[in-house]
Design a protein around this motif. Structure first.
Motif, PDB file in Angstrom:
ATOM      1  N   TRP A 135      -2.143   1.788  -8.764  1.00 14.24           N
ATOM      2  CA  TRP A 135      -3.247   1.270  -7.961  1.00 14.24           C
ATOM      3  C   TRP A 135      -2.893  -0.084  -7.370  1.00 14.24           C
ATOM      4  CZ3 TRP A 135      -5.620   0.802 -13.299  1.00 14.24           C
ATOM      5  CH2 TRP A 135      -5.759  -0.512 -13.710  1.00 14.24           C
TER       6      TRP A 135
ATOM      7  N   SER B 132       0.826  -1.207   0.000  1.00 16.90           N
ATOM      8  CA  SER B 132       0.000   0.000   0.000  1.00 16.90           C
ATOM      9  C   SER B 132       0.865   1.264   0.000  1.00 16.90           C
ATOM     10  CB  SER B 132      -0.924  -0.007   1.221  1.00 16.90           C
ATOM     11  OG  SER B 132      -1.637   1.203   1.327  1.00 16.90           O
ATOM     12  N   ARG B 133       1.860   1.272   0.856  1.00 24.43           N
ATOM     13  CA  ARG B 133       2.725   2.452   0.947  1.00 24.43           C
ATOM     14  C   ARG B 133       3.564   2.616  -0.324  1.00 24.43           C
ATOM     15  NH1 ARG B 133       4.536   2.980   7.092  1.00 24.43           N
ATOM     16  NH2 ARG B 133       6.509   3.573   6.126  1.00 24.43           N
TER      17      ARG B 133
ATOM     18  N   GLY C 199      -1.390   3.252   3.292  1.00 21.36           N
ATOM     19  CA  GLY C 199      -0.472   4.064   2.500  1.00 21.36           C
ATOM     20  C   GLY C 199      -1.125   5.197   1.752  1.00 21.36           C
ATOM     21  N   GLY C 200      -2.458   5.156   1.624  1.00 22.78           N
ATOM     22  CA  GLY C 200      -3.159   6.209   0.908  1.00 22.78           C
ATOM     23  C   GLY C 200      -3.146   6.025  -0.602  1.00 22.78           C
ATOM     24  N   CYS C 201      -2.870   4.816  -1.073  1.00 15.88           N
ATOM     25  CA  CYS C 201      -2.838   4.572  -2.518  1.00 15.88           C
ATOM     26  C   CYS C 201      -4.257   4.420  -3.061  1.00 15.88           C
ATOM     27  CB  CYS C 201      -2.023   3.325  -2.831  1.00 15.88           C
ATOM     28  SG  CYS C 201      -2.782   1.775  -2.254  1.00 15.88           S
ATOM     29  N   GLU C 202      -4.373   4.442  -4.385  1.00 17.60           N
ATOM     30  CA  GLU C 202      -5.651   4.194  -5.031  1.00 17.60           C
ATOM     31  C   GLU C 202      -5.908   2.687  -5.030  1.00 17.60           C
ATOM     32  OE1 GLU C 202      -4.952   6.137  -8.767  1.00 17.60           O
ATOM     33  OE2 GLU C 202      -5.651   8.068  -8.007  1.00 17.60           O
TER      34      GLU C 202
ATOM     35  N   GLY D 200       2.576   5.924  -7.421  1.00 23.77           N
ATOM     36  CA  GLY D 200       1.426   6.440  -8.145  1.00 23.77           C
ATOM     37  C   GLY D 200       0.685   5.379  -8.925  1.00 23.77           C
TER      38      GLY D 200
ATOM     39  N   LYS E 218       1.488   3.990  -3.239  1.00 22.08           N
ATOM     40  CA  LYS E 218       1.306   5.442  -3.135  1.00 22.08           C
ATOM     41  C   LYS E 218       2.546   6.183  -3.633  1.00 22.08           C
ATOM     42  CE  LYS E 218      -0.379   9.413  -1.733  1.00 22.08           C
ATOM     43  NZ  LYS E 218      -1.491  10.076  -2.445  1.00 22.08           N
TER      44      LYS E 218
ATOM     45  N   GLU F 276      -5.476   0.568   3.133  1.00 23.99           N
ATOM     46  CA  GLU F 276      -5.691   2.020   3.137  1.00 23.99           C
ATOM     47  C   GLU F 276      -4.545   2.782   3.779  1.00 23.99           C
ATOM     48  OE1 GLU F 276     -10.116   3.020   3.707  1.00 23.99           O
ATOM     49  OE2 GLU F 276      -9.797   1.309   5.045  1.00 23.99           O
TER      50      GLU F 276
ATOM     51  N   ASN G  18     -10.372   6.618  -1.525  1.00 21.84           N
ATOM     52  CA  ASN G  18      -9.290   5.910  -2.211  1.00 21.84           C
ATOM     53  C   ASN G  18      -9.783   4.698  -3.008  1.00 21.84           C
ATOM     54  OD1 ASN G  18      -9.891   4.764   0.373  1.00 21.84           O
ATOM     55  ND2 ASN G  18      -8.067   3.484   0.203  1.00 21.84           N
TER      56      ASN G  18
END
Length: 521
Positions: free
Chosen positions: A173, A164-165, A188-191, A171, A168, A186, A223
């Motif tokens: 998914w 995940s990290r 890492g804040g990635c798509e 860039g 992010k 969730e 996300n």
């Protein structure tokens, strides 16, 4: 002097004790082997026969490190793994003297460099692509190379966190796999692409049916960008997901909604989808509820049934079409699958991808349905080949596992992964340091994308998706090569031209069943 002699005596006694224990153990094993009835080798050759099992178990590891050549192993050879390792570590992947790749093996792709390629300041770069134009919230996907579906449960907590990290940072998914959305997806804040498996983990009610309320709850997360309906996967087409009981802890059980102590086995298909009408109904329903792009993942056994699918789309209108189709090859990987399915069932991606791309294009849906390629694609050459064949995106699971440090120990289904990637044993997970592995994930993804752009630059196009079948040749049985567009012509030849090139008359008739007009008219 006396102390030295005493020490020697104790040492001698210790060795006598060890030898005695060893002899006693051998005698016990001898009688046990003679008495047991399950293994003929051990019964006939007590004690010594045990080495057969030990050597069989260790054989795959000795081959990996000592005996196999760089490009001999399966499912991934040393050259492939080392490329990923070096890319993940940001080390140079330049080589000296000459390639070790055998260019005479049938099926080997060879990219055709342009006579006058663009100058370096005209370097090819990947453009974002929209998915789901009829959705309330279309997705503008930035990367051609992304993380395939791998569930939390199949993967460990630190592995999912690192992916995940890293996603992010790069860039790209990340697909959840069918195991539902864990907090670590969730982190890492990635798509994120949410995969809906046949068991509906994470979005089902108490009866196991699809829950609209839970769909809305998941879709409300910013996300979450798309939903993927998993029809089948290449490693086990016709069989649902399998998560061994040893890998189900309390958290995994809570996320999936399954009991502990039992294998979590998904149905072999979605119970409410009996035909293509049912599939399109499900796609439209989820898209309406969530407002997000919806597509499906499948491994195909033949192109024949899919003519009817595209005919149904033409009857309903393109707004009812899936927003994407993820085509998984029969060589795809998994954490656990029956050997007959993993070895024998499902078309390889090299056959499946071309068939699905051609059907989409012949139905006039090239700009409506995005094609995602999956199945043993870990290197820039793999990704570039898939794009040349018509894929819009490529996803990889095992490539990113190598980036995390996977050594191909083949223990994914046993909860004993020595690198901490596919185990829930805390002592083994300690080897996977999230703060280091996330950087490796990002570096690997960026390296693949950069080198695909290098290939695109070499063949003379300004963006990777401008590569076509005419830009790659494939080695034939006699060692010569032929352009891919001569073997698999594009739709621009028209139906009759394609039928002649493919070498079978039924092709045109089958296409006309889909009510497609000849592209040459």
């Amino acid at each position: 002097m006396e102390y030295a002699m005493l020490a020697l005596q104790y040492l001698a006694l210790f060795f006598v004790f060890v030898i005695g224990v060893g002899v006693a153990a051998v005698i016990v094993m001898y009688f046990l082997d003679r008495q047991q009835t399950g293994d003929a080798i051990r019964r006939n050759y007590p004690v010594i026969g045990r080495f057969r099992g030990i050597f069989t178990e260790l054989g795959e590891f000795f081959r990996q490190y000592f005996f196999a050549m760089d490009r001999e192993e399966m499912p991934f050879n040393r050259a492939q793994r080392n490329w990923v390792y070096r890319a993940a570590e940001k080390k140079s992947n330049t080589v000296a003297f000459g390639s070790t790749r055998n260019l005479n093996i049938p099926g080997t792709p060879i990219f055709m460099n342009a006579v006058f390629p663009p100058l370096d300041d005209q370097y090819a770069s990947t453009e974002p692509m929209e998915i789901g134009p009829y959705c309330r919230e279309p997705y503008m996907a930035k990367s051609i190379f992304n993380i395939s579906g791998m569930s939390y449960g199949a993967l460990s907590k630190p592995a999912v966190r690192a992916l995940s990290r890293g996603a992010k940072m790069a860039g790209i998914w990340m697909n959840t796999g069918e195991g539902g959305l864990a907090p670590y997806h969730e982190e890492g804040g990635c798509e994120v692409v949410y995969q809906i498996g046949t068991a509906k983990f994470g979005v089902r009610d108490h009866a196991g049916n699809l829950s609209d309320d839970k769909l809305r709850e998941i879709a409300a997360k910013p996300n979450i960008k798309m939903f993927e309906i998993k029809l089948s996967q290449g490693a086990k087409p016709g069989k649902g997901g399998i998560l061994p009981a040893a890998k189900i802890d309390e958290e995994v059980a809570a996320i999936r909604g399954v009991p502990m102590g039992l294998d979590a086995i998904s149905p072999n298909r979605h119970r409410e989808v009996d035909d293509f009408d049912g599939l399109l109904d499900l796609i439209c329903h989820i898209r309406e509820v969530t407002g997000k792009p919806v597509g499906f993942k499948t491994c195909i056994g033949s192109a024949e049934p899919w003519f009817e699918f595209f005919r149904k789309i033409k009857e309903r209108g393109e707004e009812c079409a899936p927003d994407f189709i993820a085509v998984d090859g029969g060589e795809g990987g998994t954490g656990a699958a029956p050997m007959p399915l993993i070895d024998l069932v499902g078309l390889p991606l090299r056959d499946a991808l071309i068939r699905m791309v051609d059907l989409r294009d012949l139905a006039g849906l090239h700009d409506r349905i995005r094609i995602i390629a999956a199945g043993k694609l870990v290197s820039p050459a793999d990704v570039a080949w898939a794009i040349c064949m018509g894929a819009d995106f490529v996803v990889s699971g095992r490539g990113f596992m190598f980036a995390l440090g996977c050594i191909q120990a083949l223990k994914c289904n046993k909860n004993t992964c020595p690198t901490g990637i596919t185990t829930h044993i805390p002592s083994l997970q300690k080897g996977l340091v999230v703060e280091e592995k996330d950087k490796r994930v990002a570096a690997y993804a960026k390296a693949v994308i950069s080198e695909v752009e290098t290939i695109a630059h070499s063949v003379g196009v300004a963006e990777p998706r401008q590569m076509r079948r005419r830009h790659v040749r494939v080695v034939k049985d006699d060692g010569s090569s032929v352009q891919m567009n001569e073997i698999h012509p594009s739709v621009h030849l028209g139906l009759e031209g394609m039928a002649r090139a493919r070498g079978f008359k039924q092709f045109e008739d089958a296409l006309r069943r889909m009510d497609v007009k000849d592209a040459a008219e």
